[in-house]
Scaffold this active site. Structure first.
Site, PDB file in Angstrom:
ATOM      1  N   ASP A  13       0.804  -1.229   0.000  1.00  0.00           N
ATOM      2  CA  ASP A  13       0.000   0.000   0.000  1.00  0.00           C
ATOM      3  C   ASP A  13       0.833   1.273   0.000  1.00  0.00           C
ATOM      4  OD1 ASP A  13      -2.269  -1.598   0.090  1.00  0.00           O
ATOM      5  OD2 ASP A  13      -2.283  -1.631   2.279  1.00  0.00           O
ATOM      6  N   LYS A  16       1.995   2.094  -5.138  1.00  0.00           N
ATOM      7  CA  LYS A  16       2.547   1.511  -6.380  1.00  0.00           C
ATOM      8  C   LYS A  16       1.640   1.777  -7.582  1.00  0.00           C
ATOM      9  CE  LYS A  16       2.467  -2.467  -4.331  1.00  0.00           C
ATOM     10  NZ  LYS A  16       2.146  -2.074  -2.936  1.00  0.00           N
ATOM     11  N   GLY A  40      -4.544  -4.179  -3.826  1.00  0.00           N
ATOM     12  CA  GLY A  40      -5.526  -3.137  -4.124  1.00  0.00           C
ATOM     13  C   GLY A  40      -4.742  -1.901  -4.507  1.00  0.00           C
ATOM     14  N   HIS A  41      -4.745  -1.561  -5.781  1.00  0.00           N
ATOM     15  CA  HIS A  41      -3.942  -0.440  -6.277  1.00  0.00           C
ATOM     16  C   HIS A  41      -4.869   0.697  -6.698  1.00  0.00           C
ATOM     17  CE1 HIS A  41      -0.386  -3.364  -7.221  1.00  0.00           C
ATOM     18  NE2 HIS A  41      -0.750  -3.348  -5.969  1.00  0.00           N
ATOM     19  N   GLN A 223       2.060  -5.962  -3.185  1.00  0.00           N
ATOM     20  CA  GLN A 223       2.554  -6.114  -1.807  1.00  0.00           C
ATOM     21  C   GLN A 223       3.879  -5.355  -1.630  1.00  0.00           C
ATOM     22  OE1 GLN A 223       1.459  -9.462  -3.349  1.00  0.00           O
ATOM     23  NE2 GLN A 223      -0.483  -8.548  -2.826  1.00  0.00           N
TER      24      GLN A 223
HETATM   25  P1  GDP Z   1      -0.672   0.394  -3.574  1.00  0.00           P
HETATM   26  O1  GDP Z   1      -1.314  -0.856  -3.131  1.00  0.00           O
HETATM   27  O2  GDP Z   1       0.808   0.403  -3.318  1.00  0.00           O
HETATM   28  O3  GDP Z   1      -0.979   0.751  -5.001  1.00  0.00           O
HETATM   29  O4  GDP Z   1      -1.277   1.564  -2.665  1.00  0.00           O
HETATM   30  P2  GDP Z   1      -2.836   1.759  -2.276  1.00  0.00           P
HETATM   31  O5  GDP Z   1      -3.568   2.227  -3.458  1.00  0.00           O
HETATM   32  O6  GDP Z   1      -3.348   0.555  -1.571  1.00  0.00           O
HETATM   33  O7  GDP Z   1      -2.721   2.891  -1.171  1.00  0.00           O
HETATM   34  C1  GDP Z   1      -2.110   4.115  -1.426  1.00  0.00           C
HETATM   35  C2  GDP Z   1      -3.131   5.239  -1.178  1.00  0.00           C
HETATM   36  O8  GDP Z   1      -2.452   6.484  -1.099  1.00  0.00           O
HETATM   37  C3  GDP Z   1      -4.138   5.416  -2.289  1.00  0.00           C
HETATM   38  O9  GDP Z   1      -5.364   5.787  -1.732  1.00  0.00           O
HETATM   39  C4  GDP Z   1      -3.560   6.545  -3.144  1.00  0.00           C
HETATM   40  O10 GDP Z   1      -4.558   7.288  -3.845  1.00  0.00           O
HETATM   41  C5  GDP Z   1      -2.930   7.392  -2.085  1.00  0.00           C
HETATM   42  N1  GDP Z   1      -1.733   8.151  -2.497  1.00  0.00           N
HETATM   43  C6  GDP Z   1      -0.734   7.780  -3.337  1.00  0.00           C
HETATM   44  N2  GDP Z   1       0.242   8.725  -3.362  1.00  0.00           N
HETATM   45  C7  GDP Z   1      -0.151   9.698  -2.504  1.00  0.00           C
HETATM   46  C8  GDP Z   1       0.459  10.919  -2.059  1.00  0.00           C
HETATM   47  O11 GDP Z   1       1.569  11.288  -2.438  1.00  0.00           O
HETATM   48  N3  GDP Z   1      -0.258  11.647  -1.136  1.00  0.00           N
HETATM   49  C9  GDP Z   1      -1.480  11.259  -0.670  1.00  0.00           C
HETATM   50  N4  GDP Z   1      -2.094  12.034   0.220  1.00  0.00           N
HETATM   51  N5  GDP Z   1      -2.065  10.117  -1.072  1.00  0.00           N
HETATM   52  C10 GDP Z   1      -1.408   9.341  -1.961  1.00  0.00           C
HETATM   53  P1  IMO Z   2      -0.895  -4.134  -2.269  1.00  0.00           P
HETATM   54  O1  IMO Z   2      -0.446  -4.679  -3.611  1.00  0.00           O
HETATM   55  C1  IMO Z   2      -0.983  -4.574   2.064  1.00  0.00           C
HETATM   56  C2  IMO Z   2      -1.043  -8.669   3.645  1.00  0.00           C
HETATM   57  C3  IMO Z   2      -2.290  -9.107   4.388  1.00  0.00           C
HETATM   58  C4  IMO Z   2      -1.682 -10.079   5.370  1.00  0.00           C
HETATM   59  C5  IMO Z   2      -0.580 -10.751   4.558  1.00  0.00           C
HETATM   60  C6  IMO Z   2      -0.983 -12.088   3.957  1.00  0.00           C
HETATM   61  O2  IMO Z   2      -2.175  -3.393  -2.323  1.00  0.00           O
HETATM   62  O3  IMO Z   2       0.216  -3.384  -1.620  1.00  0.00           O
HETATM   63  P2  IMO Z   2      -2.516 -12.753   1.888  1.00  0.00           P
HETATM   64  O4  IMO Z   2      -3.969 -12.504   1.621  1.00  0.00           O
HETATM   65  O5  IMO Z   2      -1.605 -12.200   0.852  1.00  0.00           O
HETATM   66  O6  IMO Z   2      -2.231 -14.206   2.186  1.00  0.00           O
HETATM   67  O7  IMO Z   2      -2.227 -11.966   3.273  1.00  0.00           O
HETATM   68  O8  IMO Z   2      -0.266  -9.842   3.508  1.00  0.00           O
HETATM   69  N1  IMO Z   2      -1.264  -8.138   2.276  1.00  0.00           N
HETATM   70  C7  IMO Z   2      -1.201  -6.846   1.952  1.00  0.00           C
HETATM   71  N2  IMO Z   2      -1.021  -5.741   2.717  1.00  0.00           N
HETATM   72  N3  IMO Z   2      -1.091  -4.439   0.735  1.00  0.00           N
HETATM   73  C8  IMO Z   2      -1.245  -5.527  -0.053  1.00  0.00           C
HETATM   74  O9  IMO Z   2      -1.227  -5.455  -1.400  1.00  0.00           O
HETATM   75  C9  IMO Z   2      -1.350  -6.790   0.542  1.00  0.00           C
HETATM   76  N4  IMO Z   2      -1.533  -8.052   0.086  1.00  0.00           N
HETATM   77  C10 IMO Z   2      -1.457  -8.851   1.145  1.00  0.00           C
HETATM   78  O10 IMO Z   2      -2.910  -8.023   5.026  1.00  0.00           O
HETATM   79  O11 IMO Z   2      -1.053  -9.371   6.415  1.00  0.00           O
HETATM   80 MG    MG Z   3      -2.851  -1.501  -1.858  1.00  0.00          MG
END
Ligand code: GDP
Ligand code: IMO
Ligand code: MG
Length: 450
Positions: A13, A16, A40-41, A223
């Protein structure tokens, strides 16, 4: 040439999706290489939010080749829902391709994930319960079912029978679940096969063609390094390798196809699920950081645990990924915090100090952070467009991080939107500073319409 891998440098999270979407603009193809819909991206574009779980974060760029590689585990129900949702929102998905060798998440994988967590009780991993672990386990046990198997009823049925046999005992509580019925399951998956057939391809070859023609290919990790099954905080990890090396295995390219590795990290730390997190904070401060950063899981909605930036862990992540650049997101979230802490070493239970990421589970479970205090800033950063727009204290913070980790910062996130980024001077030494690879490269064969 060239290949660029984007990886998470923490526990997932990190942002990416946003970074991949930004770089996809310059790329010819975006390839997911591991994980599944545990990911979840999030991408924010034109005031709209997109949450992608399986489809690569290049899909919003019309006609961009997006590949789900062989290393990904695919839940076909989730994938078809995601395709439907994108189409409903008028996103062209015709340039998506899915590896025929990618493994399928089956209904029993979801059940086994639930049952496994329930059995662990208080010691549960806190998985996303999407069947990821059981699916990779079947792959390793050579009991997996792949996308290509969806295209042949006889083979599909046979493989389901063989895969179910050793799971009988564990699945007993679900014996009456209609989803486990052989005929129902086969029919359901044949329907998915019918639907997905036009997208199923020899993706390894397609990616080779793009690389060989000199196009930029972005490999999108899911991840993060500390969730890596080999290098993370085992057993509180996911069941794949989110590190850059896995891009080769999960897409079918060699190490020499990779030129740059960008590690994405937040300006602070978060983790969702159980397991050690030595720089975690709690109380009112953590609530404040969680609310400001919107730190709730994209996939499960769970509140994320929050903490200070752990530089020991980040340096470790940089090394195991051989990172060439850092992308630091969410710097804006730290505005208004008087004194910032960065963790420069860990302290173990008996006072032992660790300058390296501790390899031993027991040490890590009892470790806390040793911090350096840095001054914060009060200015809103969301409209900063260049490094010089940033307050001095923010620049000091970033400089310290880059020097400690030994990797230059190419990009700084100051908000979720695509314009809320700062491309640093250092980014000029990366693919960003070079003439667009695609412009000078020969055109590969156009994709046939699915
Ligand atoms: P990912 O799984 O690595 O793609 O990240 P997620 O989407 O799960 O979580 C990142 C969150 O941060 C999302 O809600 C993005 O919209 C938000 N985000 C990304 N870059 C920035 C930033 O520079 N500032 C803020 N405030 N939010 C950001
Ligand atoms: P993105 O790509 C954050 C965590 C779960 C749990 C562990 C194992 O959005 O960064 P799993 O279902 O993979 O067997 O769970 O990994 N986990 C993540 N945490 N971002 C993710 O993906 C994750 N995918 C799995 O919360 O701790
Ligand atoms: Mg994510």
């Amino acid at each position: 040439m060239p290949g660029l891998v984007i990886v998470g440098a923490q526990w997932g999270d990190e942002g990416k999706g946003k970074i991949t979407d930004l770089l996809a603009d310059r790329a010819d193809a975006v390839v997911r290489f591991q994980g599944g819909n545990n990911a979840g991206h999030t991408i924010v574009r034109n005031g709209k939010t997109w949450k992608l779980h399986l489809i690569p974060s290049g899909i919003l760029h019309r006609g961009k080749l997006c590949v789900i590689g062989n290393g990904v585990v695919v839940d076909p129900r989730v994938l078809t829902d995601e395709l439907d949702e994108l189409r409903r929102r008028r996103v062209d998905t015709s340039a998506l391709r899915i590896s025929a060798n990618a493994h399928l998440i089956m209904p029993y994988h979801l059940m086994l994930d639930h049952a496994g967590e329930a059995k662990l009780g208080k010691q549960q991993i806190g998985t996303t319960r999407r069947g990821i672990g059981p699916c990779y386990a079947d792959k390793a046990a050579r009991l997996g079912i792949r996308l290509q198997d969806l295209l042949d009823e006889k083979i599909l049925k046979q493989k389901i029978i063989v895969a179910l046999e050793p799971k009988r005992l564990s699945l007993r509580p679900y014996a009456k679940d209609p989803a486990l019925d052989l005929q129902t399951m086969t029919e359901e998956y044949l329907t998915y096969g019918h639907r997905l057939e036009p997208y199923i391809a020899d993706t390894t070859r397609i990616v080779h063609e793009r690389l060989d023609a000199g196009h930029l290919v972005v490999f999108e990790g899911a991840q993060g390094a500390l969730l890596d099954i080999d290098h993370g905080t085992y057993p509180f990890v996911t069941s794949s390798n989110p590190v850059a090396g896995a891009a080769c295995v999960g897409a079918g390219v060699g190490p020499r196809d990779i030129d740059e590795i960008w590690g994405v990290t937040k300006a602070y730390g978060t983790r969702v699920g159980s397991g050690p997190f030595p720089t975690e904070v709690d109380g009112a401060f953590s609530d404040m950081l969680r609310e400001r950063g919107g730190e709730y899981g994209t996939t499960t909605g769970r509140p994320r645990r929050v903490g200070w930036l752990a530089l020991v862990a980040l340096r470790y992540a940089a090394r195991i990924n051989s990172m060439t650049a850092l992308a630091i997101t969410k710097l804006d979230v730290l505005s208004g915090i008087d004194r910032l802490q960065v963790c420069t070493r860990y302290r173990g239970a008996e006072g032992a100090e660790f300058e390296y990421f501790p390899y031993h589970q027991t040490v890590l479970h009892h470790a806390g952070g040793e911090y350096l205090e840095m001054r914060g800033w009060s200015e809103d950063l969301s409209d900063c467009h260049t490094e010089s727009d940033l307050p001095d204290a923010a620049r000091e913070y970033l400089r310290f991080v880059a020097e400690f980790v030994g990797v230059p910062i190419a990009l700084i996130g100051v908000g979720p939107g695509p314009d809320q980024v700062i491309w640093t001077n250092a980014s000029q030494d990366t693919v960003i500073g070079r003439p667009a690879a695609t412009a000078s490269a020969g055109a590969p064969e156009p994709l046939a319409k699915p």
